[in-house]
Design a protein around this motif. Structure first.
Motif, mmCIF file in Angstrom:
data_model
loop_
_atom_site.group_PDB
_atom_site.id
_atom_site.type_symbol
_atom_site.label_atom_id
_atom_site.label_comp_id
_atom_site.label_asym_id
_atom_site.label_seq_id
_atom_site.Cartn_x
_atom_site.Cartn_y
_atom_site.Cartn_z
ATOM 1 N N ALA A 22 0.821 -1.209 0.000
ATOM 2 C CA ALA A 22 0.000 0.000 0.000
ATOM 3 C C ALA A 22 0.860 1.266 0.000
ATOM 4 O O ALA A 22 0.562 2.231 -0.704
ATOM 5 C CB ALA A 22 -0.926 -0.002 1.218
ATOM 6 N N LYS A 23 1.947 1.232 0.759
ATOM 7 C CA LYS A 23 2.757 2.442 0.939
ATOM 8 C C LYS A 23 3.796 2.617 -0.166
ATOM 9 O O LYS A 23 3.934 3.697 -0.729
ATOM 10 C CB LYS A 23 3.454 2.367 2.302
ATOM 11 N N ASP A 24 4.531 1.537 -0.474
ATOM 12 C CA ASP A 24 5.714 1.679 -1.329
ATOM 13 C C ASP A 24 5.508 1.264 -2.783
ATOM 14 O O ASP A 24 6.229 1.736 -3.663
ATOM 15 C CB ASP A 24 6.880 0.868 -0.748
ATOM 16 N N LYS B 124 -5.516 4.415 3.397
ATOM 17 C CA LYS B 124 -6.830 4.020 2.857
ATOM 18 C C LYS B 124 -6.686 2.828 1.930
ATOM 19 O O LYS B 124 -7.515 1.912 1.927
ATOM 20 C CB LYS B 124 -7.471 5.190 2.114
ATOM 21 N N GLY B 125 -5.617 2.829 1.141
ATOM 22 C CA GLY B 125 -5.351 1.696 0.258
ATOM 23 C C GLY B 125 -5.114 0.414 1.033
ATOM 24 O O GLY B 125 -5.541 -0.673 0.624
ATOM 25 N N ALA C 223 -10.744 -6.198 0.462
ATOM 26 C CA ALA C 223 -10.949 -6.970 -0.774
ATOM 27 C C ALA C 223 -10.798 -8.459 -0.511
ATOM 28 O O ALA C 223 -11.628 -9.278 -0.932
ATOM 29 C CB ALA C 223 -9.953 -6.520 -1.844
ATOM 30 N N LEU C 224 -9.735 -8.831 0.206
ATOM 31 C CA LEU C 224 -9.489 -10.242 0.508
ATOM 32 C C LEU C 224 -10.590 -10.810 1.400
ATOM 33 O O LEU C 224 -11.124 -11.893 1.152
ATOM 34 C CB LEU C 224 -8.120 -10.393 1.181
ATOM 35 N N LEU D 282 -0.666 -2.027 -10.321
ATOM 36 C CA LEU D 282 -1.909 -1.284 -10.527
ATOM 37 C C LEU D 282 -2.874 -1.578 -9.377
ATOM 38 O O LEU D 282 -3.144 -2.735 -9.069
ATOM 39 C CB LEU D 282 -2.569 -1.684 -11.852
ATOM 40 N N MET D 283 -3.398 -0.540 -8.764
ATOM 41 C CA MET D 283 -4.267 -0.716 -7.602
ATOM 42 C C MET D 283 -5.506 -1.544 -7.947
ATOM 43 O O MET D 283 -5.887 -2.452 -7.211
ATOM 44 C CB MET D 283 -4.676 0.654 -7.050
ATOM 45 N N TRP D 284 -6.145 -1.237 -9.084
ATOM 46 C CA TRP D 284 -7.389 -1.949 -9.419
ATOM 47 C C TRP D 284 -7.140 -3.432 -9.649
ATOM 48 O O TRP D 284 -7.951 -4.284 -9.253
ATOM 49 C CB TRP D 284 -8.062 -1.320 -10.645
ATOM 50 N N LEU D 285 -6.004 -3.767 -10.278
ATOM 51 C CA LEU D 285 -5.684 -5.171 -10.521
ATOM 52 C C LEU D 285 -5.357 -5.888 -9.209
ATOM 53 O O LEU D 285 -5.774 -7.036 -8.997
ATOM 54 C CB LEU D 285 -4.495 -5.272 -11.483
#
Length: 423
Positions: free
Chosen positions: A254-256, A263-264, A271-272, A315-318
């Motif tokens: 999420a961070k790096d 939030k991410g 999601a999991l 990619l965040m969405w993936l």
């Protein structure tokens, strides 16, 4: 009762009470774990202190589990469950008391810290008993023919409570502080203690057995290691958690890597978990007793594949999509494994088999966090997750080829036989 009734277990009053008790306990336990980590890290500002918390809980839970299983098989399950909850309430109250202004103003910080560690260790002792007690009690609340449905609802309740408990803890710490959040946890534990007495006492199925402790432990371990189906199911689940999980290093992603911030991090965890919960609820409508072994193998193989793609994604969405699908596979494997254990374990050995299950799966969560952390340090987070997912695929393939009884397992006949016995 309809053959594939998705609410079969929920039509039993005592099972509903059990689910309420389990939800309150797991919700509180999950909150408590997050609150303790937050409080200890705030006190020490030392990452090693978080590792000590995990170690304090892991050591007694792992090494006492076989003895706990022996005791559970010899005792009445409802009262034993109530005793565990009572002792857990002492831990919750102790933590509530240790974070009060009075104690913080009069005690030295190291004394408070070591007292928290001591209570966490005591919680690890209790955890060794909770697992086999709950596993044994479920089988006494519902007929054997609806074990699969009961396992699904029980697993869904556990997963949902653990997810929402962890989420609630963060918000409550921000809104009302650590001390009052621990007060809410103590209230939840006391509520579960009141509710558990609405369940009637159950017969002791192993009371006439005169085995020594050594003989009892050997019998439990022998059953697990000689039954290829049970051993295979436990091994697969342990491997998936140990090598395939990346929860411990989601913060790094999420961070790096994904540059998504706190939030991410919440989205990745959600999601999991949401994938797991939705699938477990879906399995109440879709029977999982047919081709059970193949479903277990495919679900864990699919979980490993998703983790490989997640590790490689930038990619965040993936990443979110892969974690959601991984959660779907994880939910299937959890329900299948619980169903296998419930249907394949003899009644008089449920405590011991539940204890071995706790050792396999419970310990792999902590060890998986250690493995992920070390691998991330040596290889970097993406390669660590890819390595873990690849190891999962290889081990699933080996077990699928070598363990024919598990691969060919179909529980439809087991369920039908139990239906005939009860008619």
């Amino acid at each position: 009762m309809a053959k594939n009734d998705p609410y079969a277990a929920l039509r039993i009053r005592e099972f509903n009470i059990f689910l309420l008790v389990r939800f309150a306990l797991v919700f509180g336990w999950s909150m408590q774990f997050v609150v303790i980590e937050w409080q200890v890290y705030s006190m020490t500002n030392n990452k090693l202190s978080l590792a000590i918390i995990g170690l304090c809980e892991f050591l007694p839970a792992f090494f006492l589990a076989p003895f706990a299983g022996h005791i559970v098989d010899k005792k009445e399950k409802r009262n034993l469950f109530a005793l565990c909850i009572t002792l857990f309430s002492l831990i919750s109250f102790g933590l509530f008391w240790l974070t009060s202004n009075t104690i913080e103003d009069t005690w030295q910080m190291p004394t408070i810290l070591y007292s928290i560690y001591a209570l966490v260790f005591f919680g690890g002792v209790l955890r060794a008993f909770f697992g086999p007690t709950i596993f044994s009690l479920i089988a006494l609340l519902v007929p054997k023919k609806i074990y699969p449905n009961a396992a699904t609802w029980s697993s869904s309740t556990w997963k949902g409570a653990s997810v929402f408990g962890a989420l609630s803890a963060g918000f409550l710490i921000a809104w009302i502080g650590v001390h009052h959040t621990l007060g809410i946890i103590f209230f939840l534990v006391m509520l579960s203690l009141v509710l558990v007495f609405l369940i009637n006492k159950k017969p002791i199925l192993n009371s006439g057995n005169k085995e020594t402790v050594k003989e009892s432990l050997q019998a439990g371990l022998s059953f697990v290691f000689n039954d290829k189906v049970v051993l295979g199911a436990l091994t697969l689940d342990m491997i998936a958690v140990l090598f395939g999980g990346a929860v411990a290093i989601f913060t790094v992603f999420a961070k790096d890597i994904l540059d998504a911030g706190p939030k991410g991090l919440g989205i990745l965890n959600a999601a999991l978990s949401s994938g797991s919960i939705l699938t477990m609820l879906a399995t109440t409508y879709i029977p999982i007793t047919k081709n059970t072994g193949k479903k277990l193998l495919v679900s864990i193989f699919g979980f490993g594949l998703c983790m490989i793609v997640f590790g490689a994604s930038k990619l965040m969405w993936l990443s979110v999509l892969m974690l959601f699908i991984a959660g779907v596979f994880d939910g299937i494997s959890m329900v299948v494994r619980q169903t296998i254990l419930q249907l394949k374990t003899p009644d008089h050995m449920r405590g011991r088999v539940g204890a071995v299950n706790s050792m396999f799966v419970g310990s792999s969560n902590e060890l998986g966090a250690v493995e992920s952390g070390i691998a991330a340090k040596l290889l970097g987070a993406p390669l660590a997750v890819i390595f873990g997912g690849t190891a999962t695929l290889i081990i699933v393939a080996i077990i699928g080829v070598k363990n024919q009884p598990l691969r060919d397992l179909d529980l439809t006949k087991d369920v039908e036989e139990h239906e005939k016995e009860e008619h």
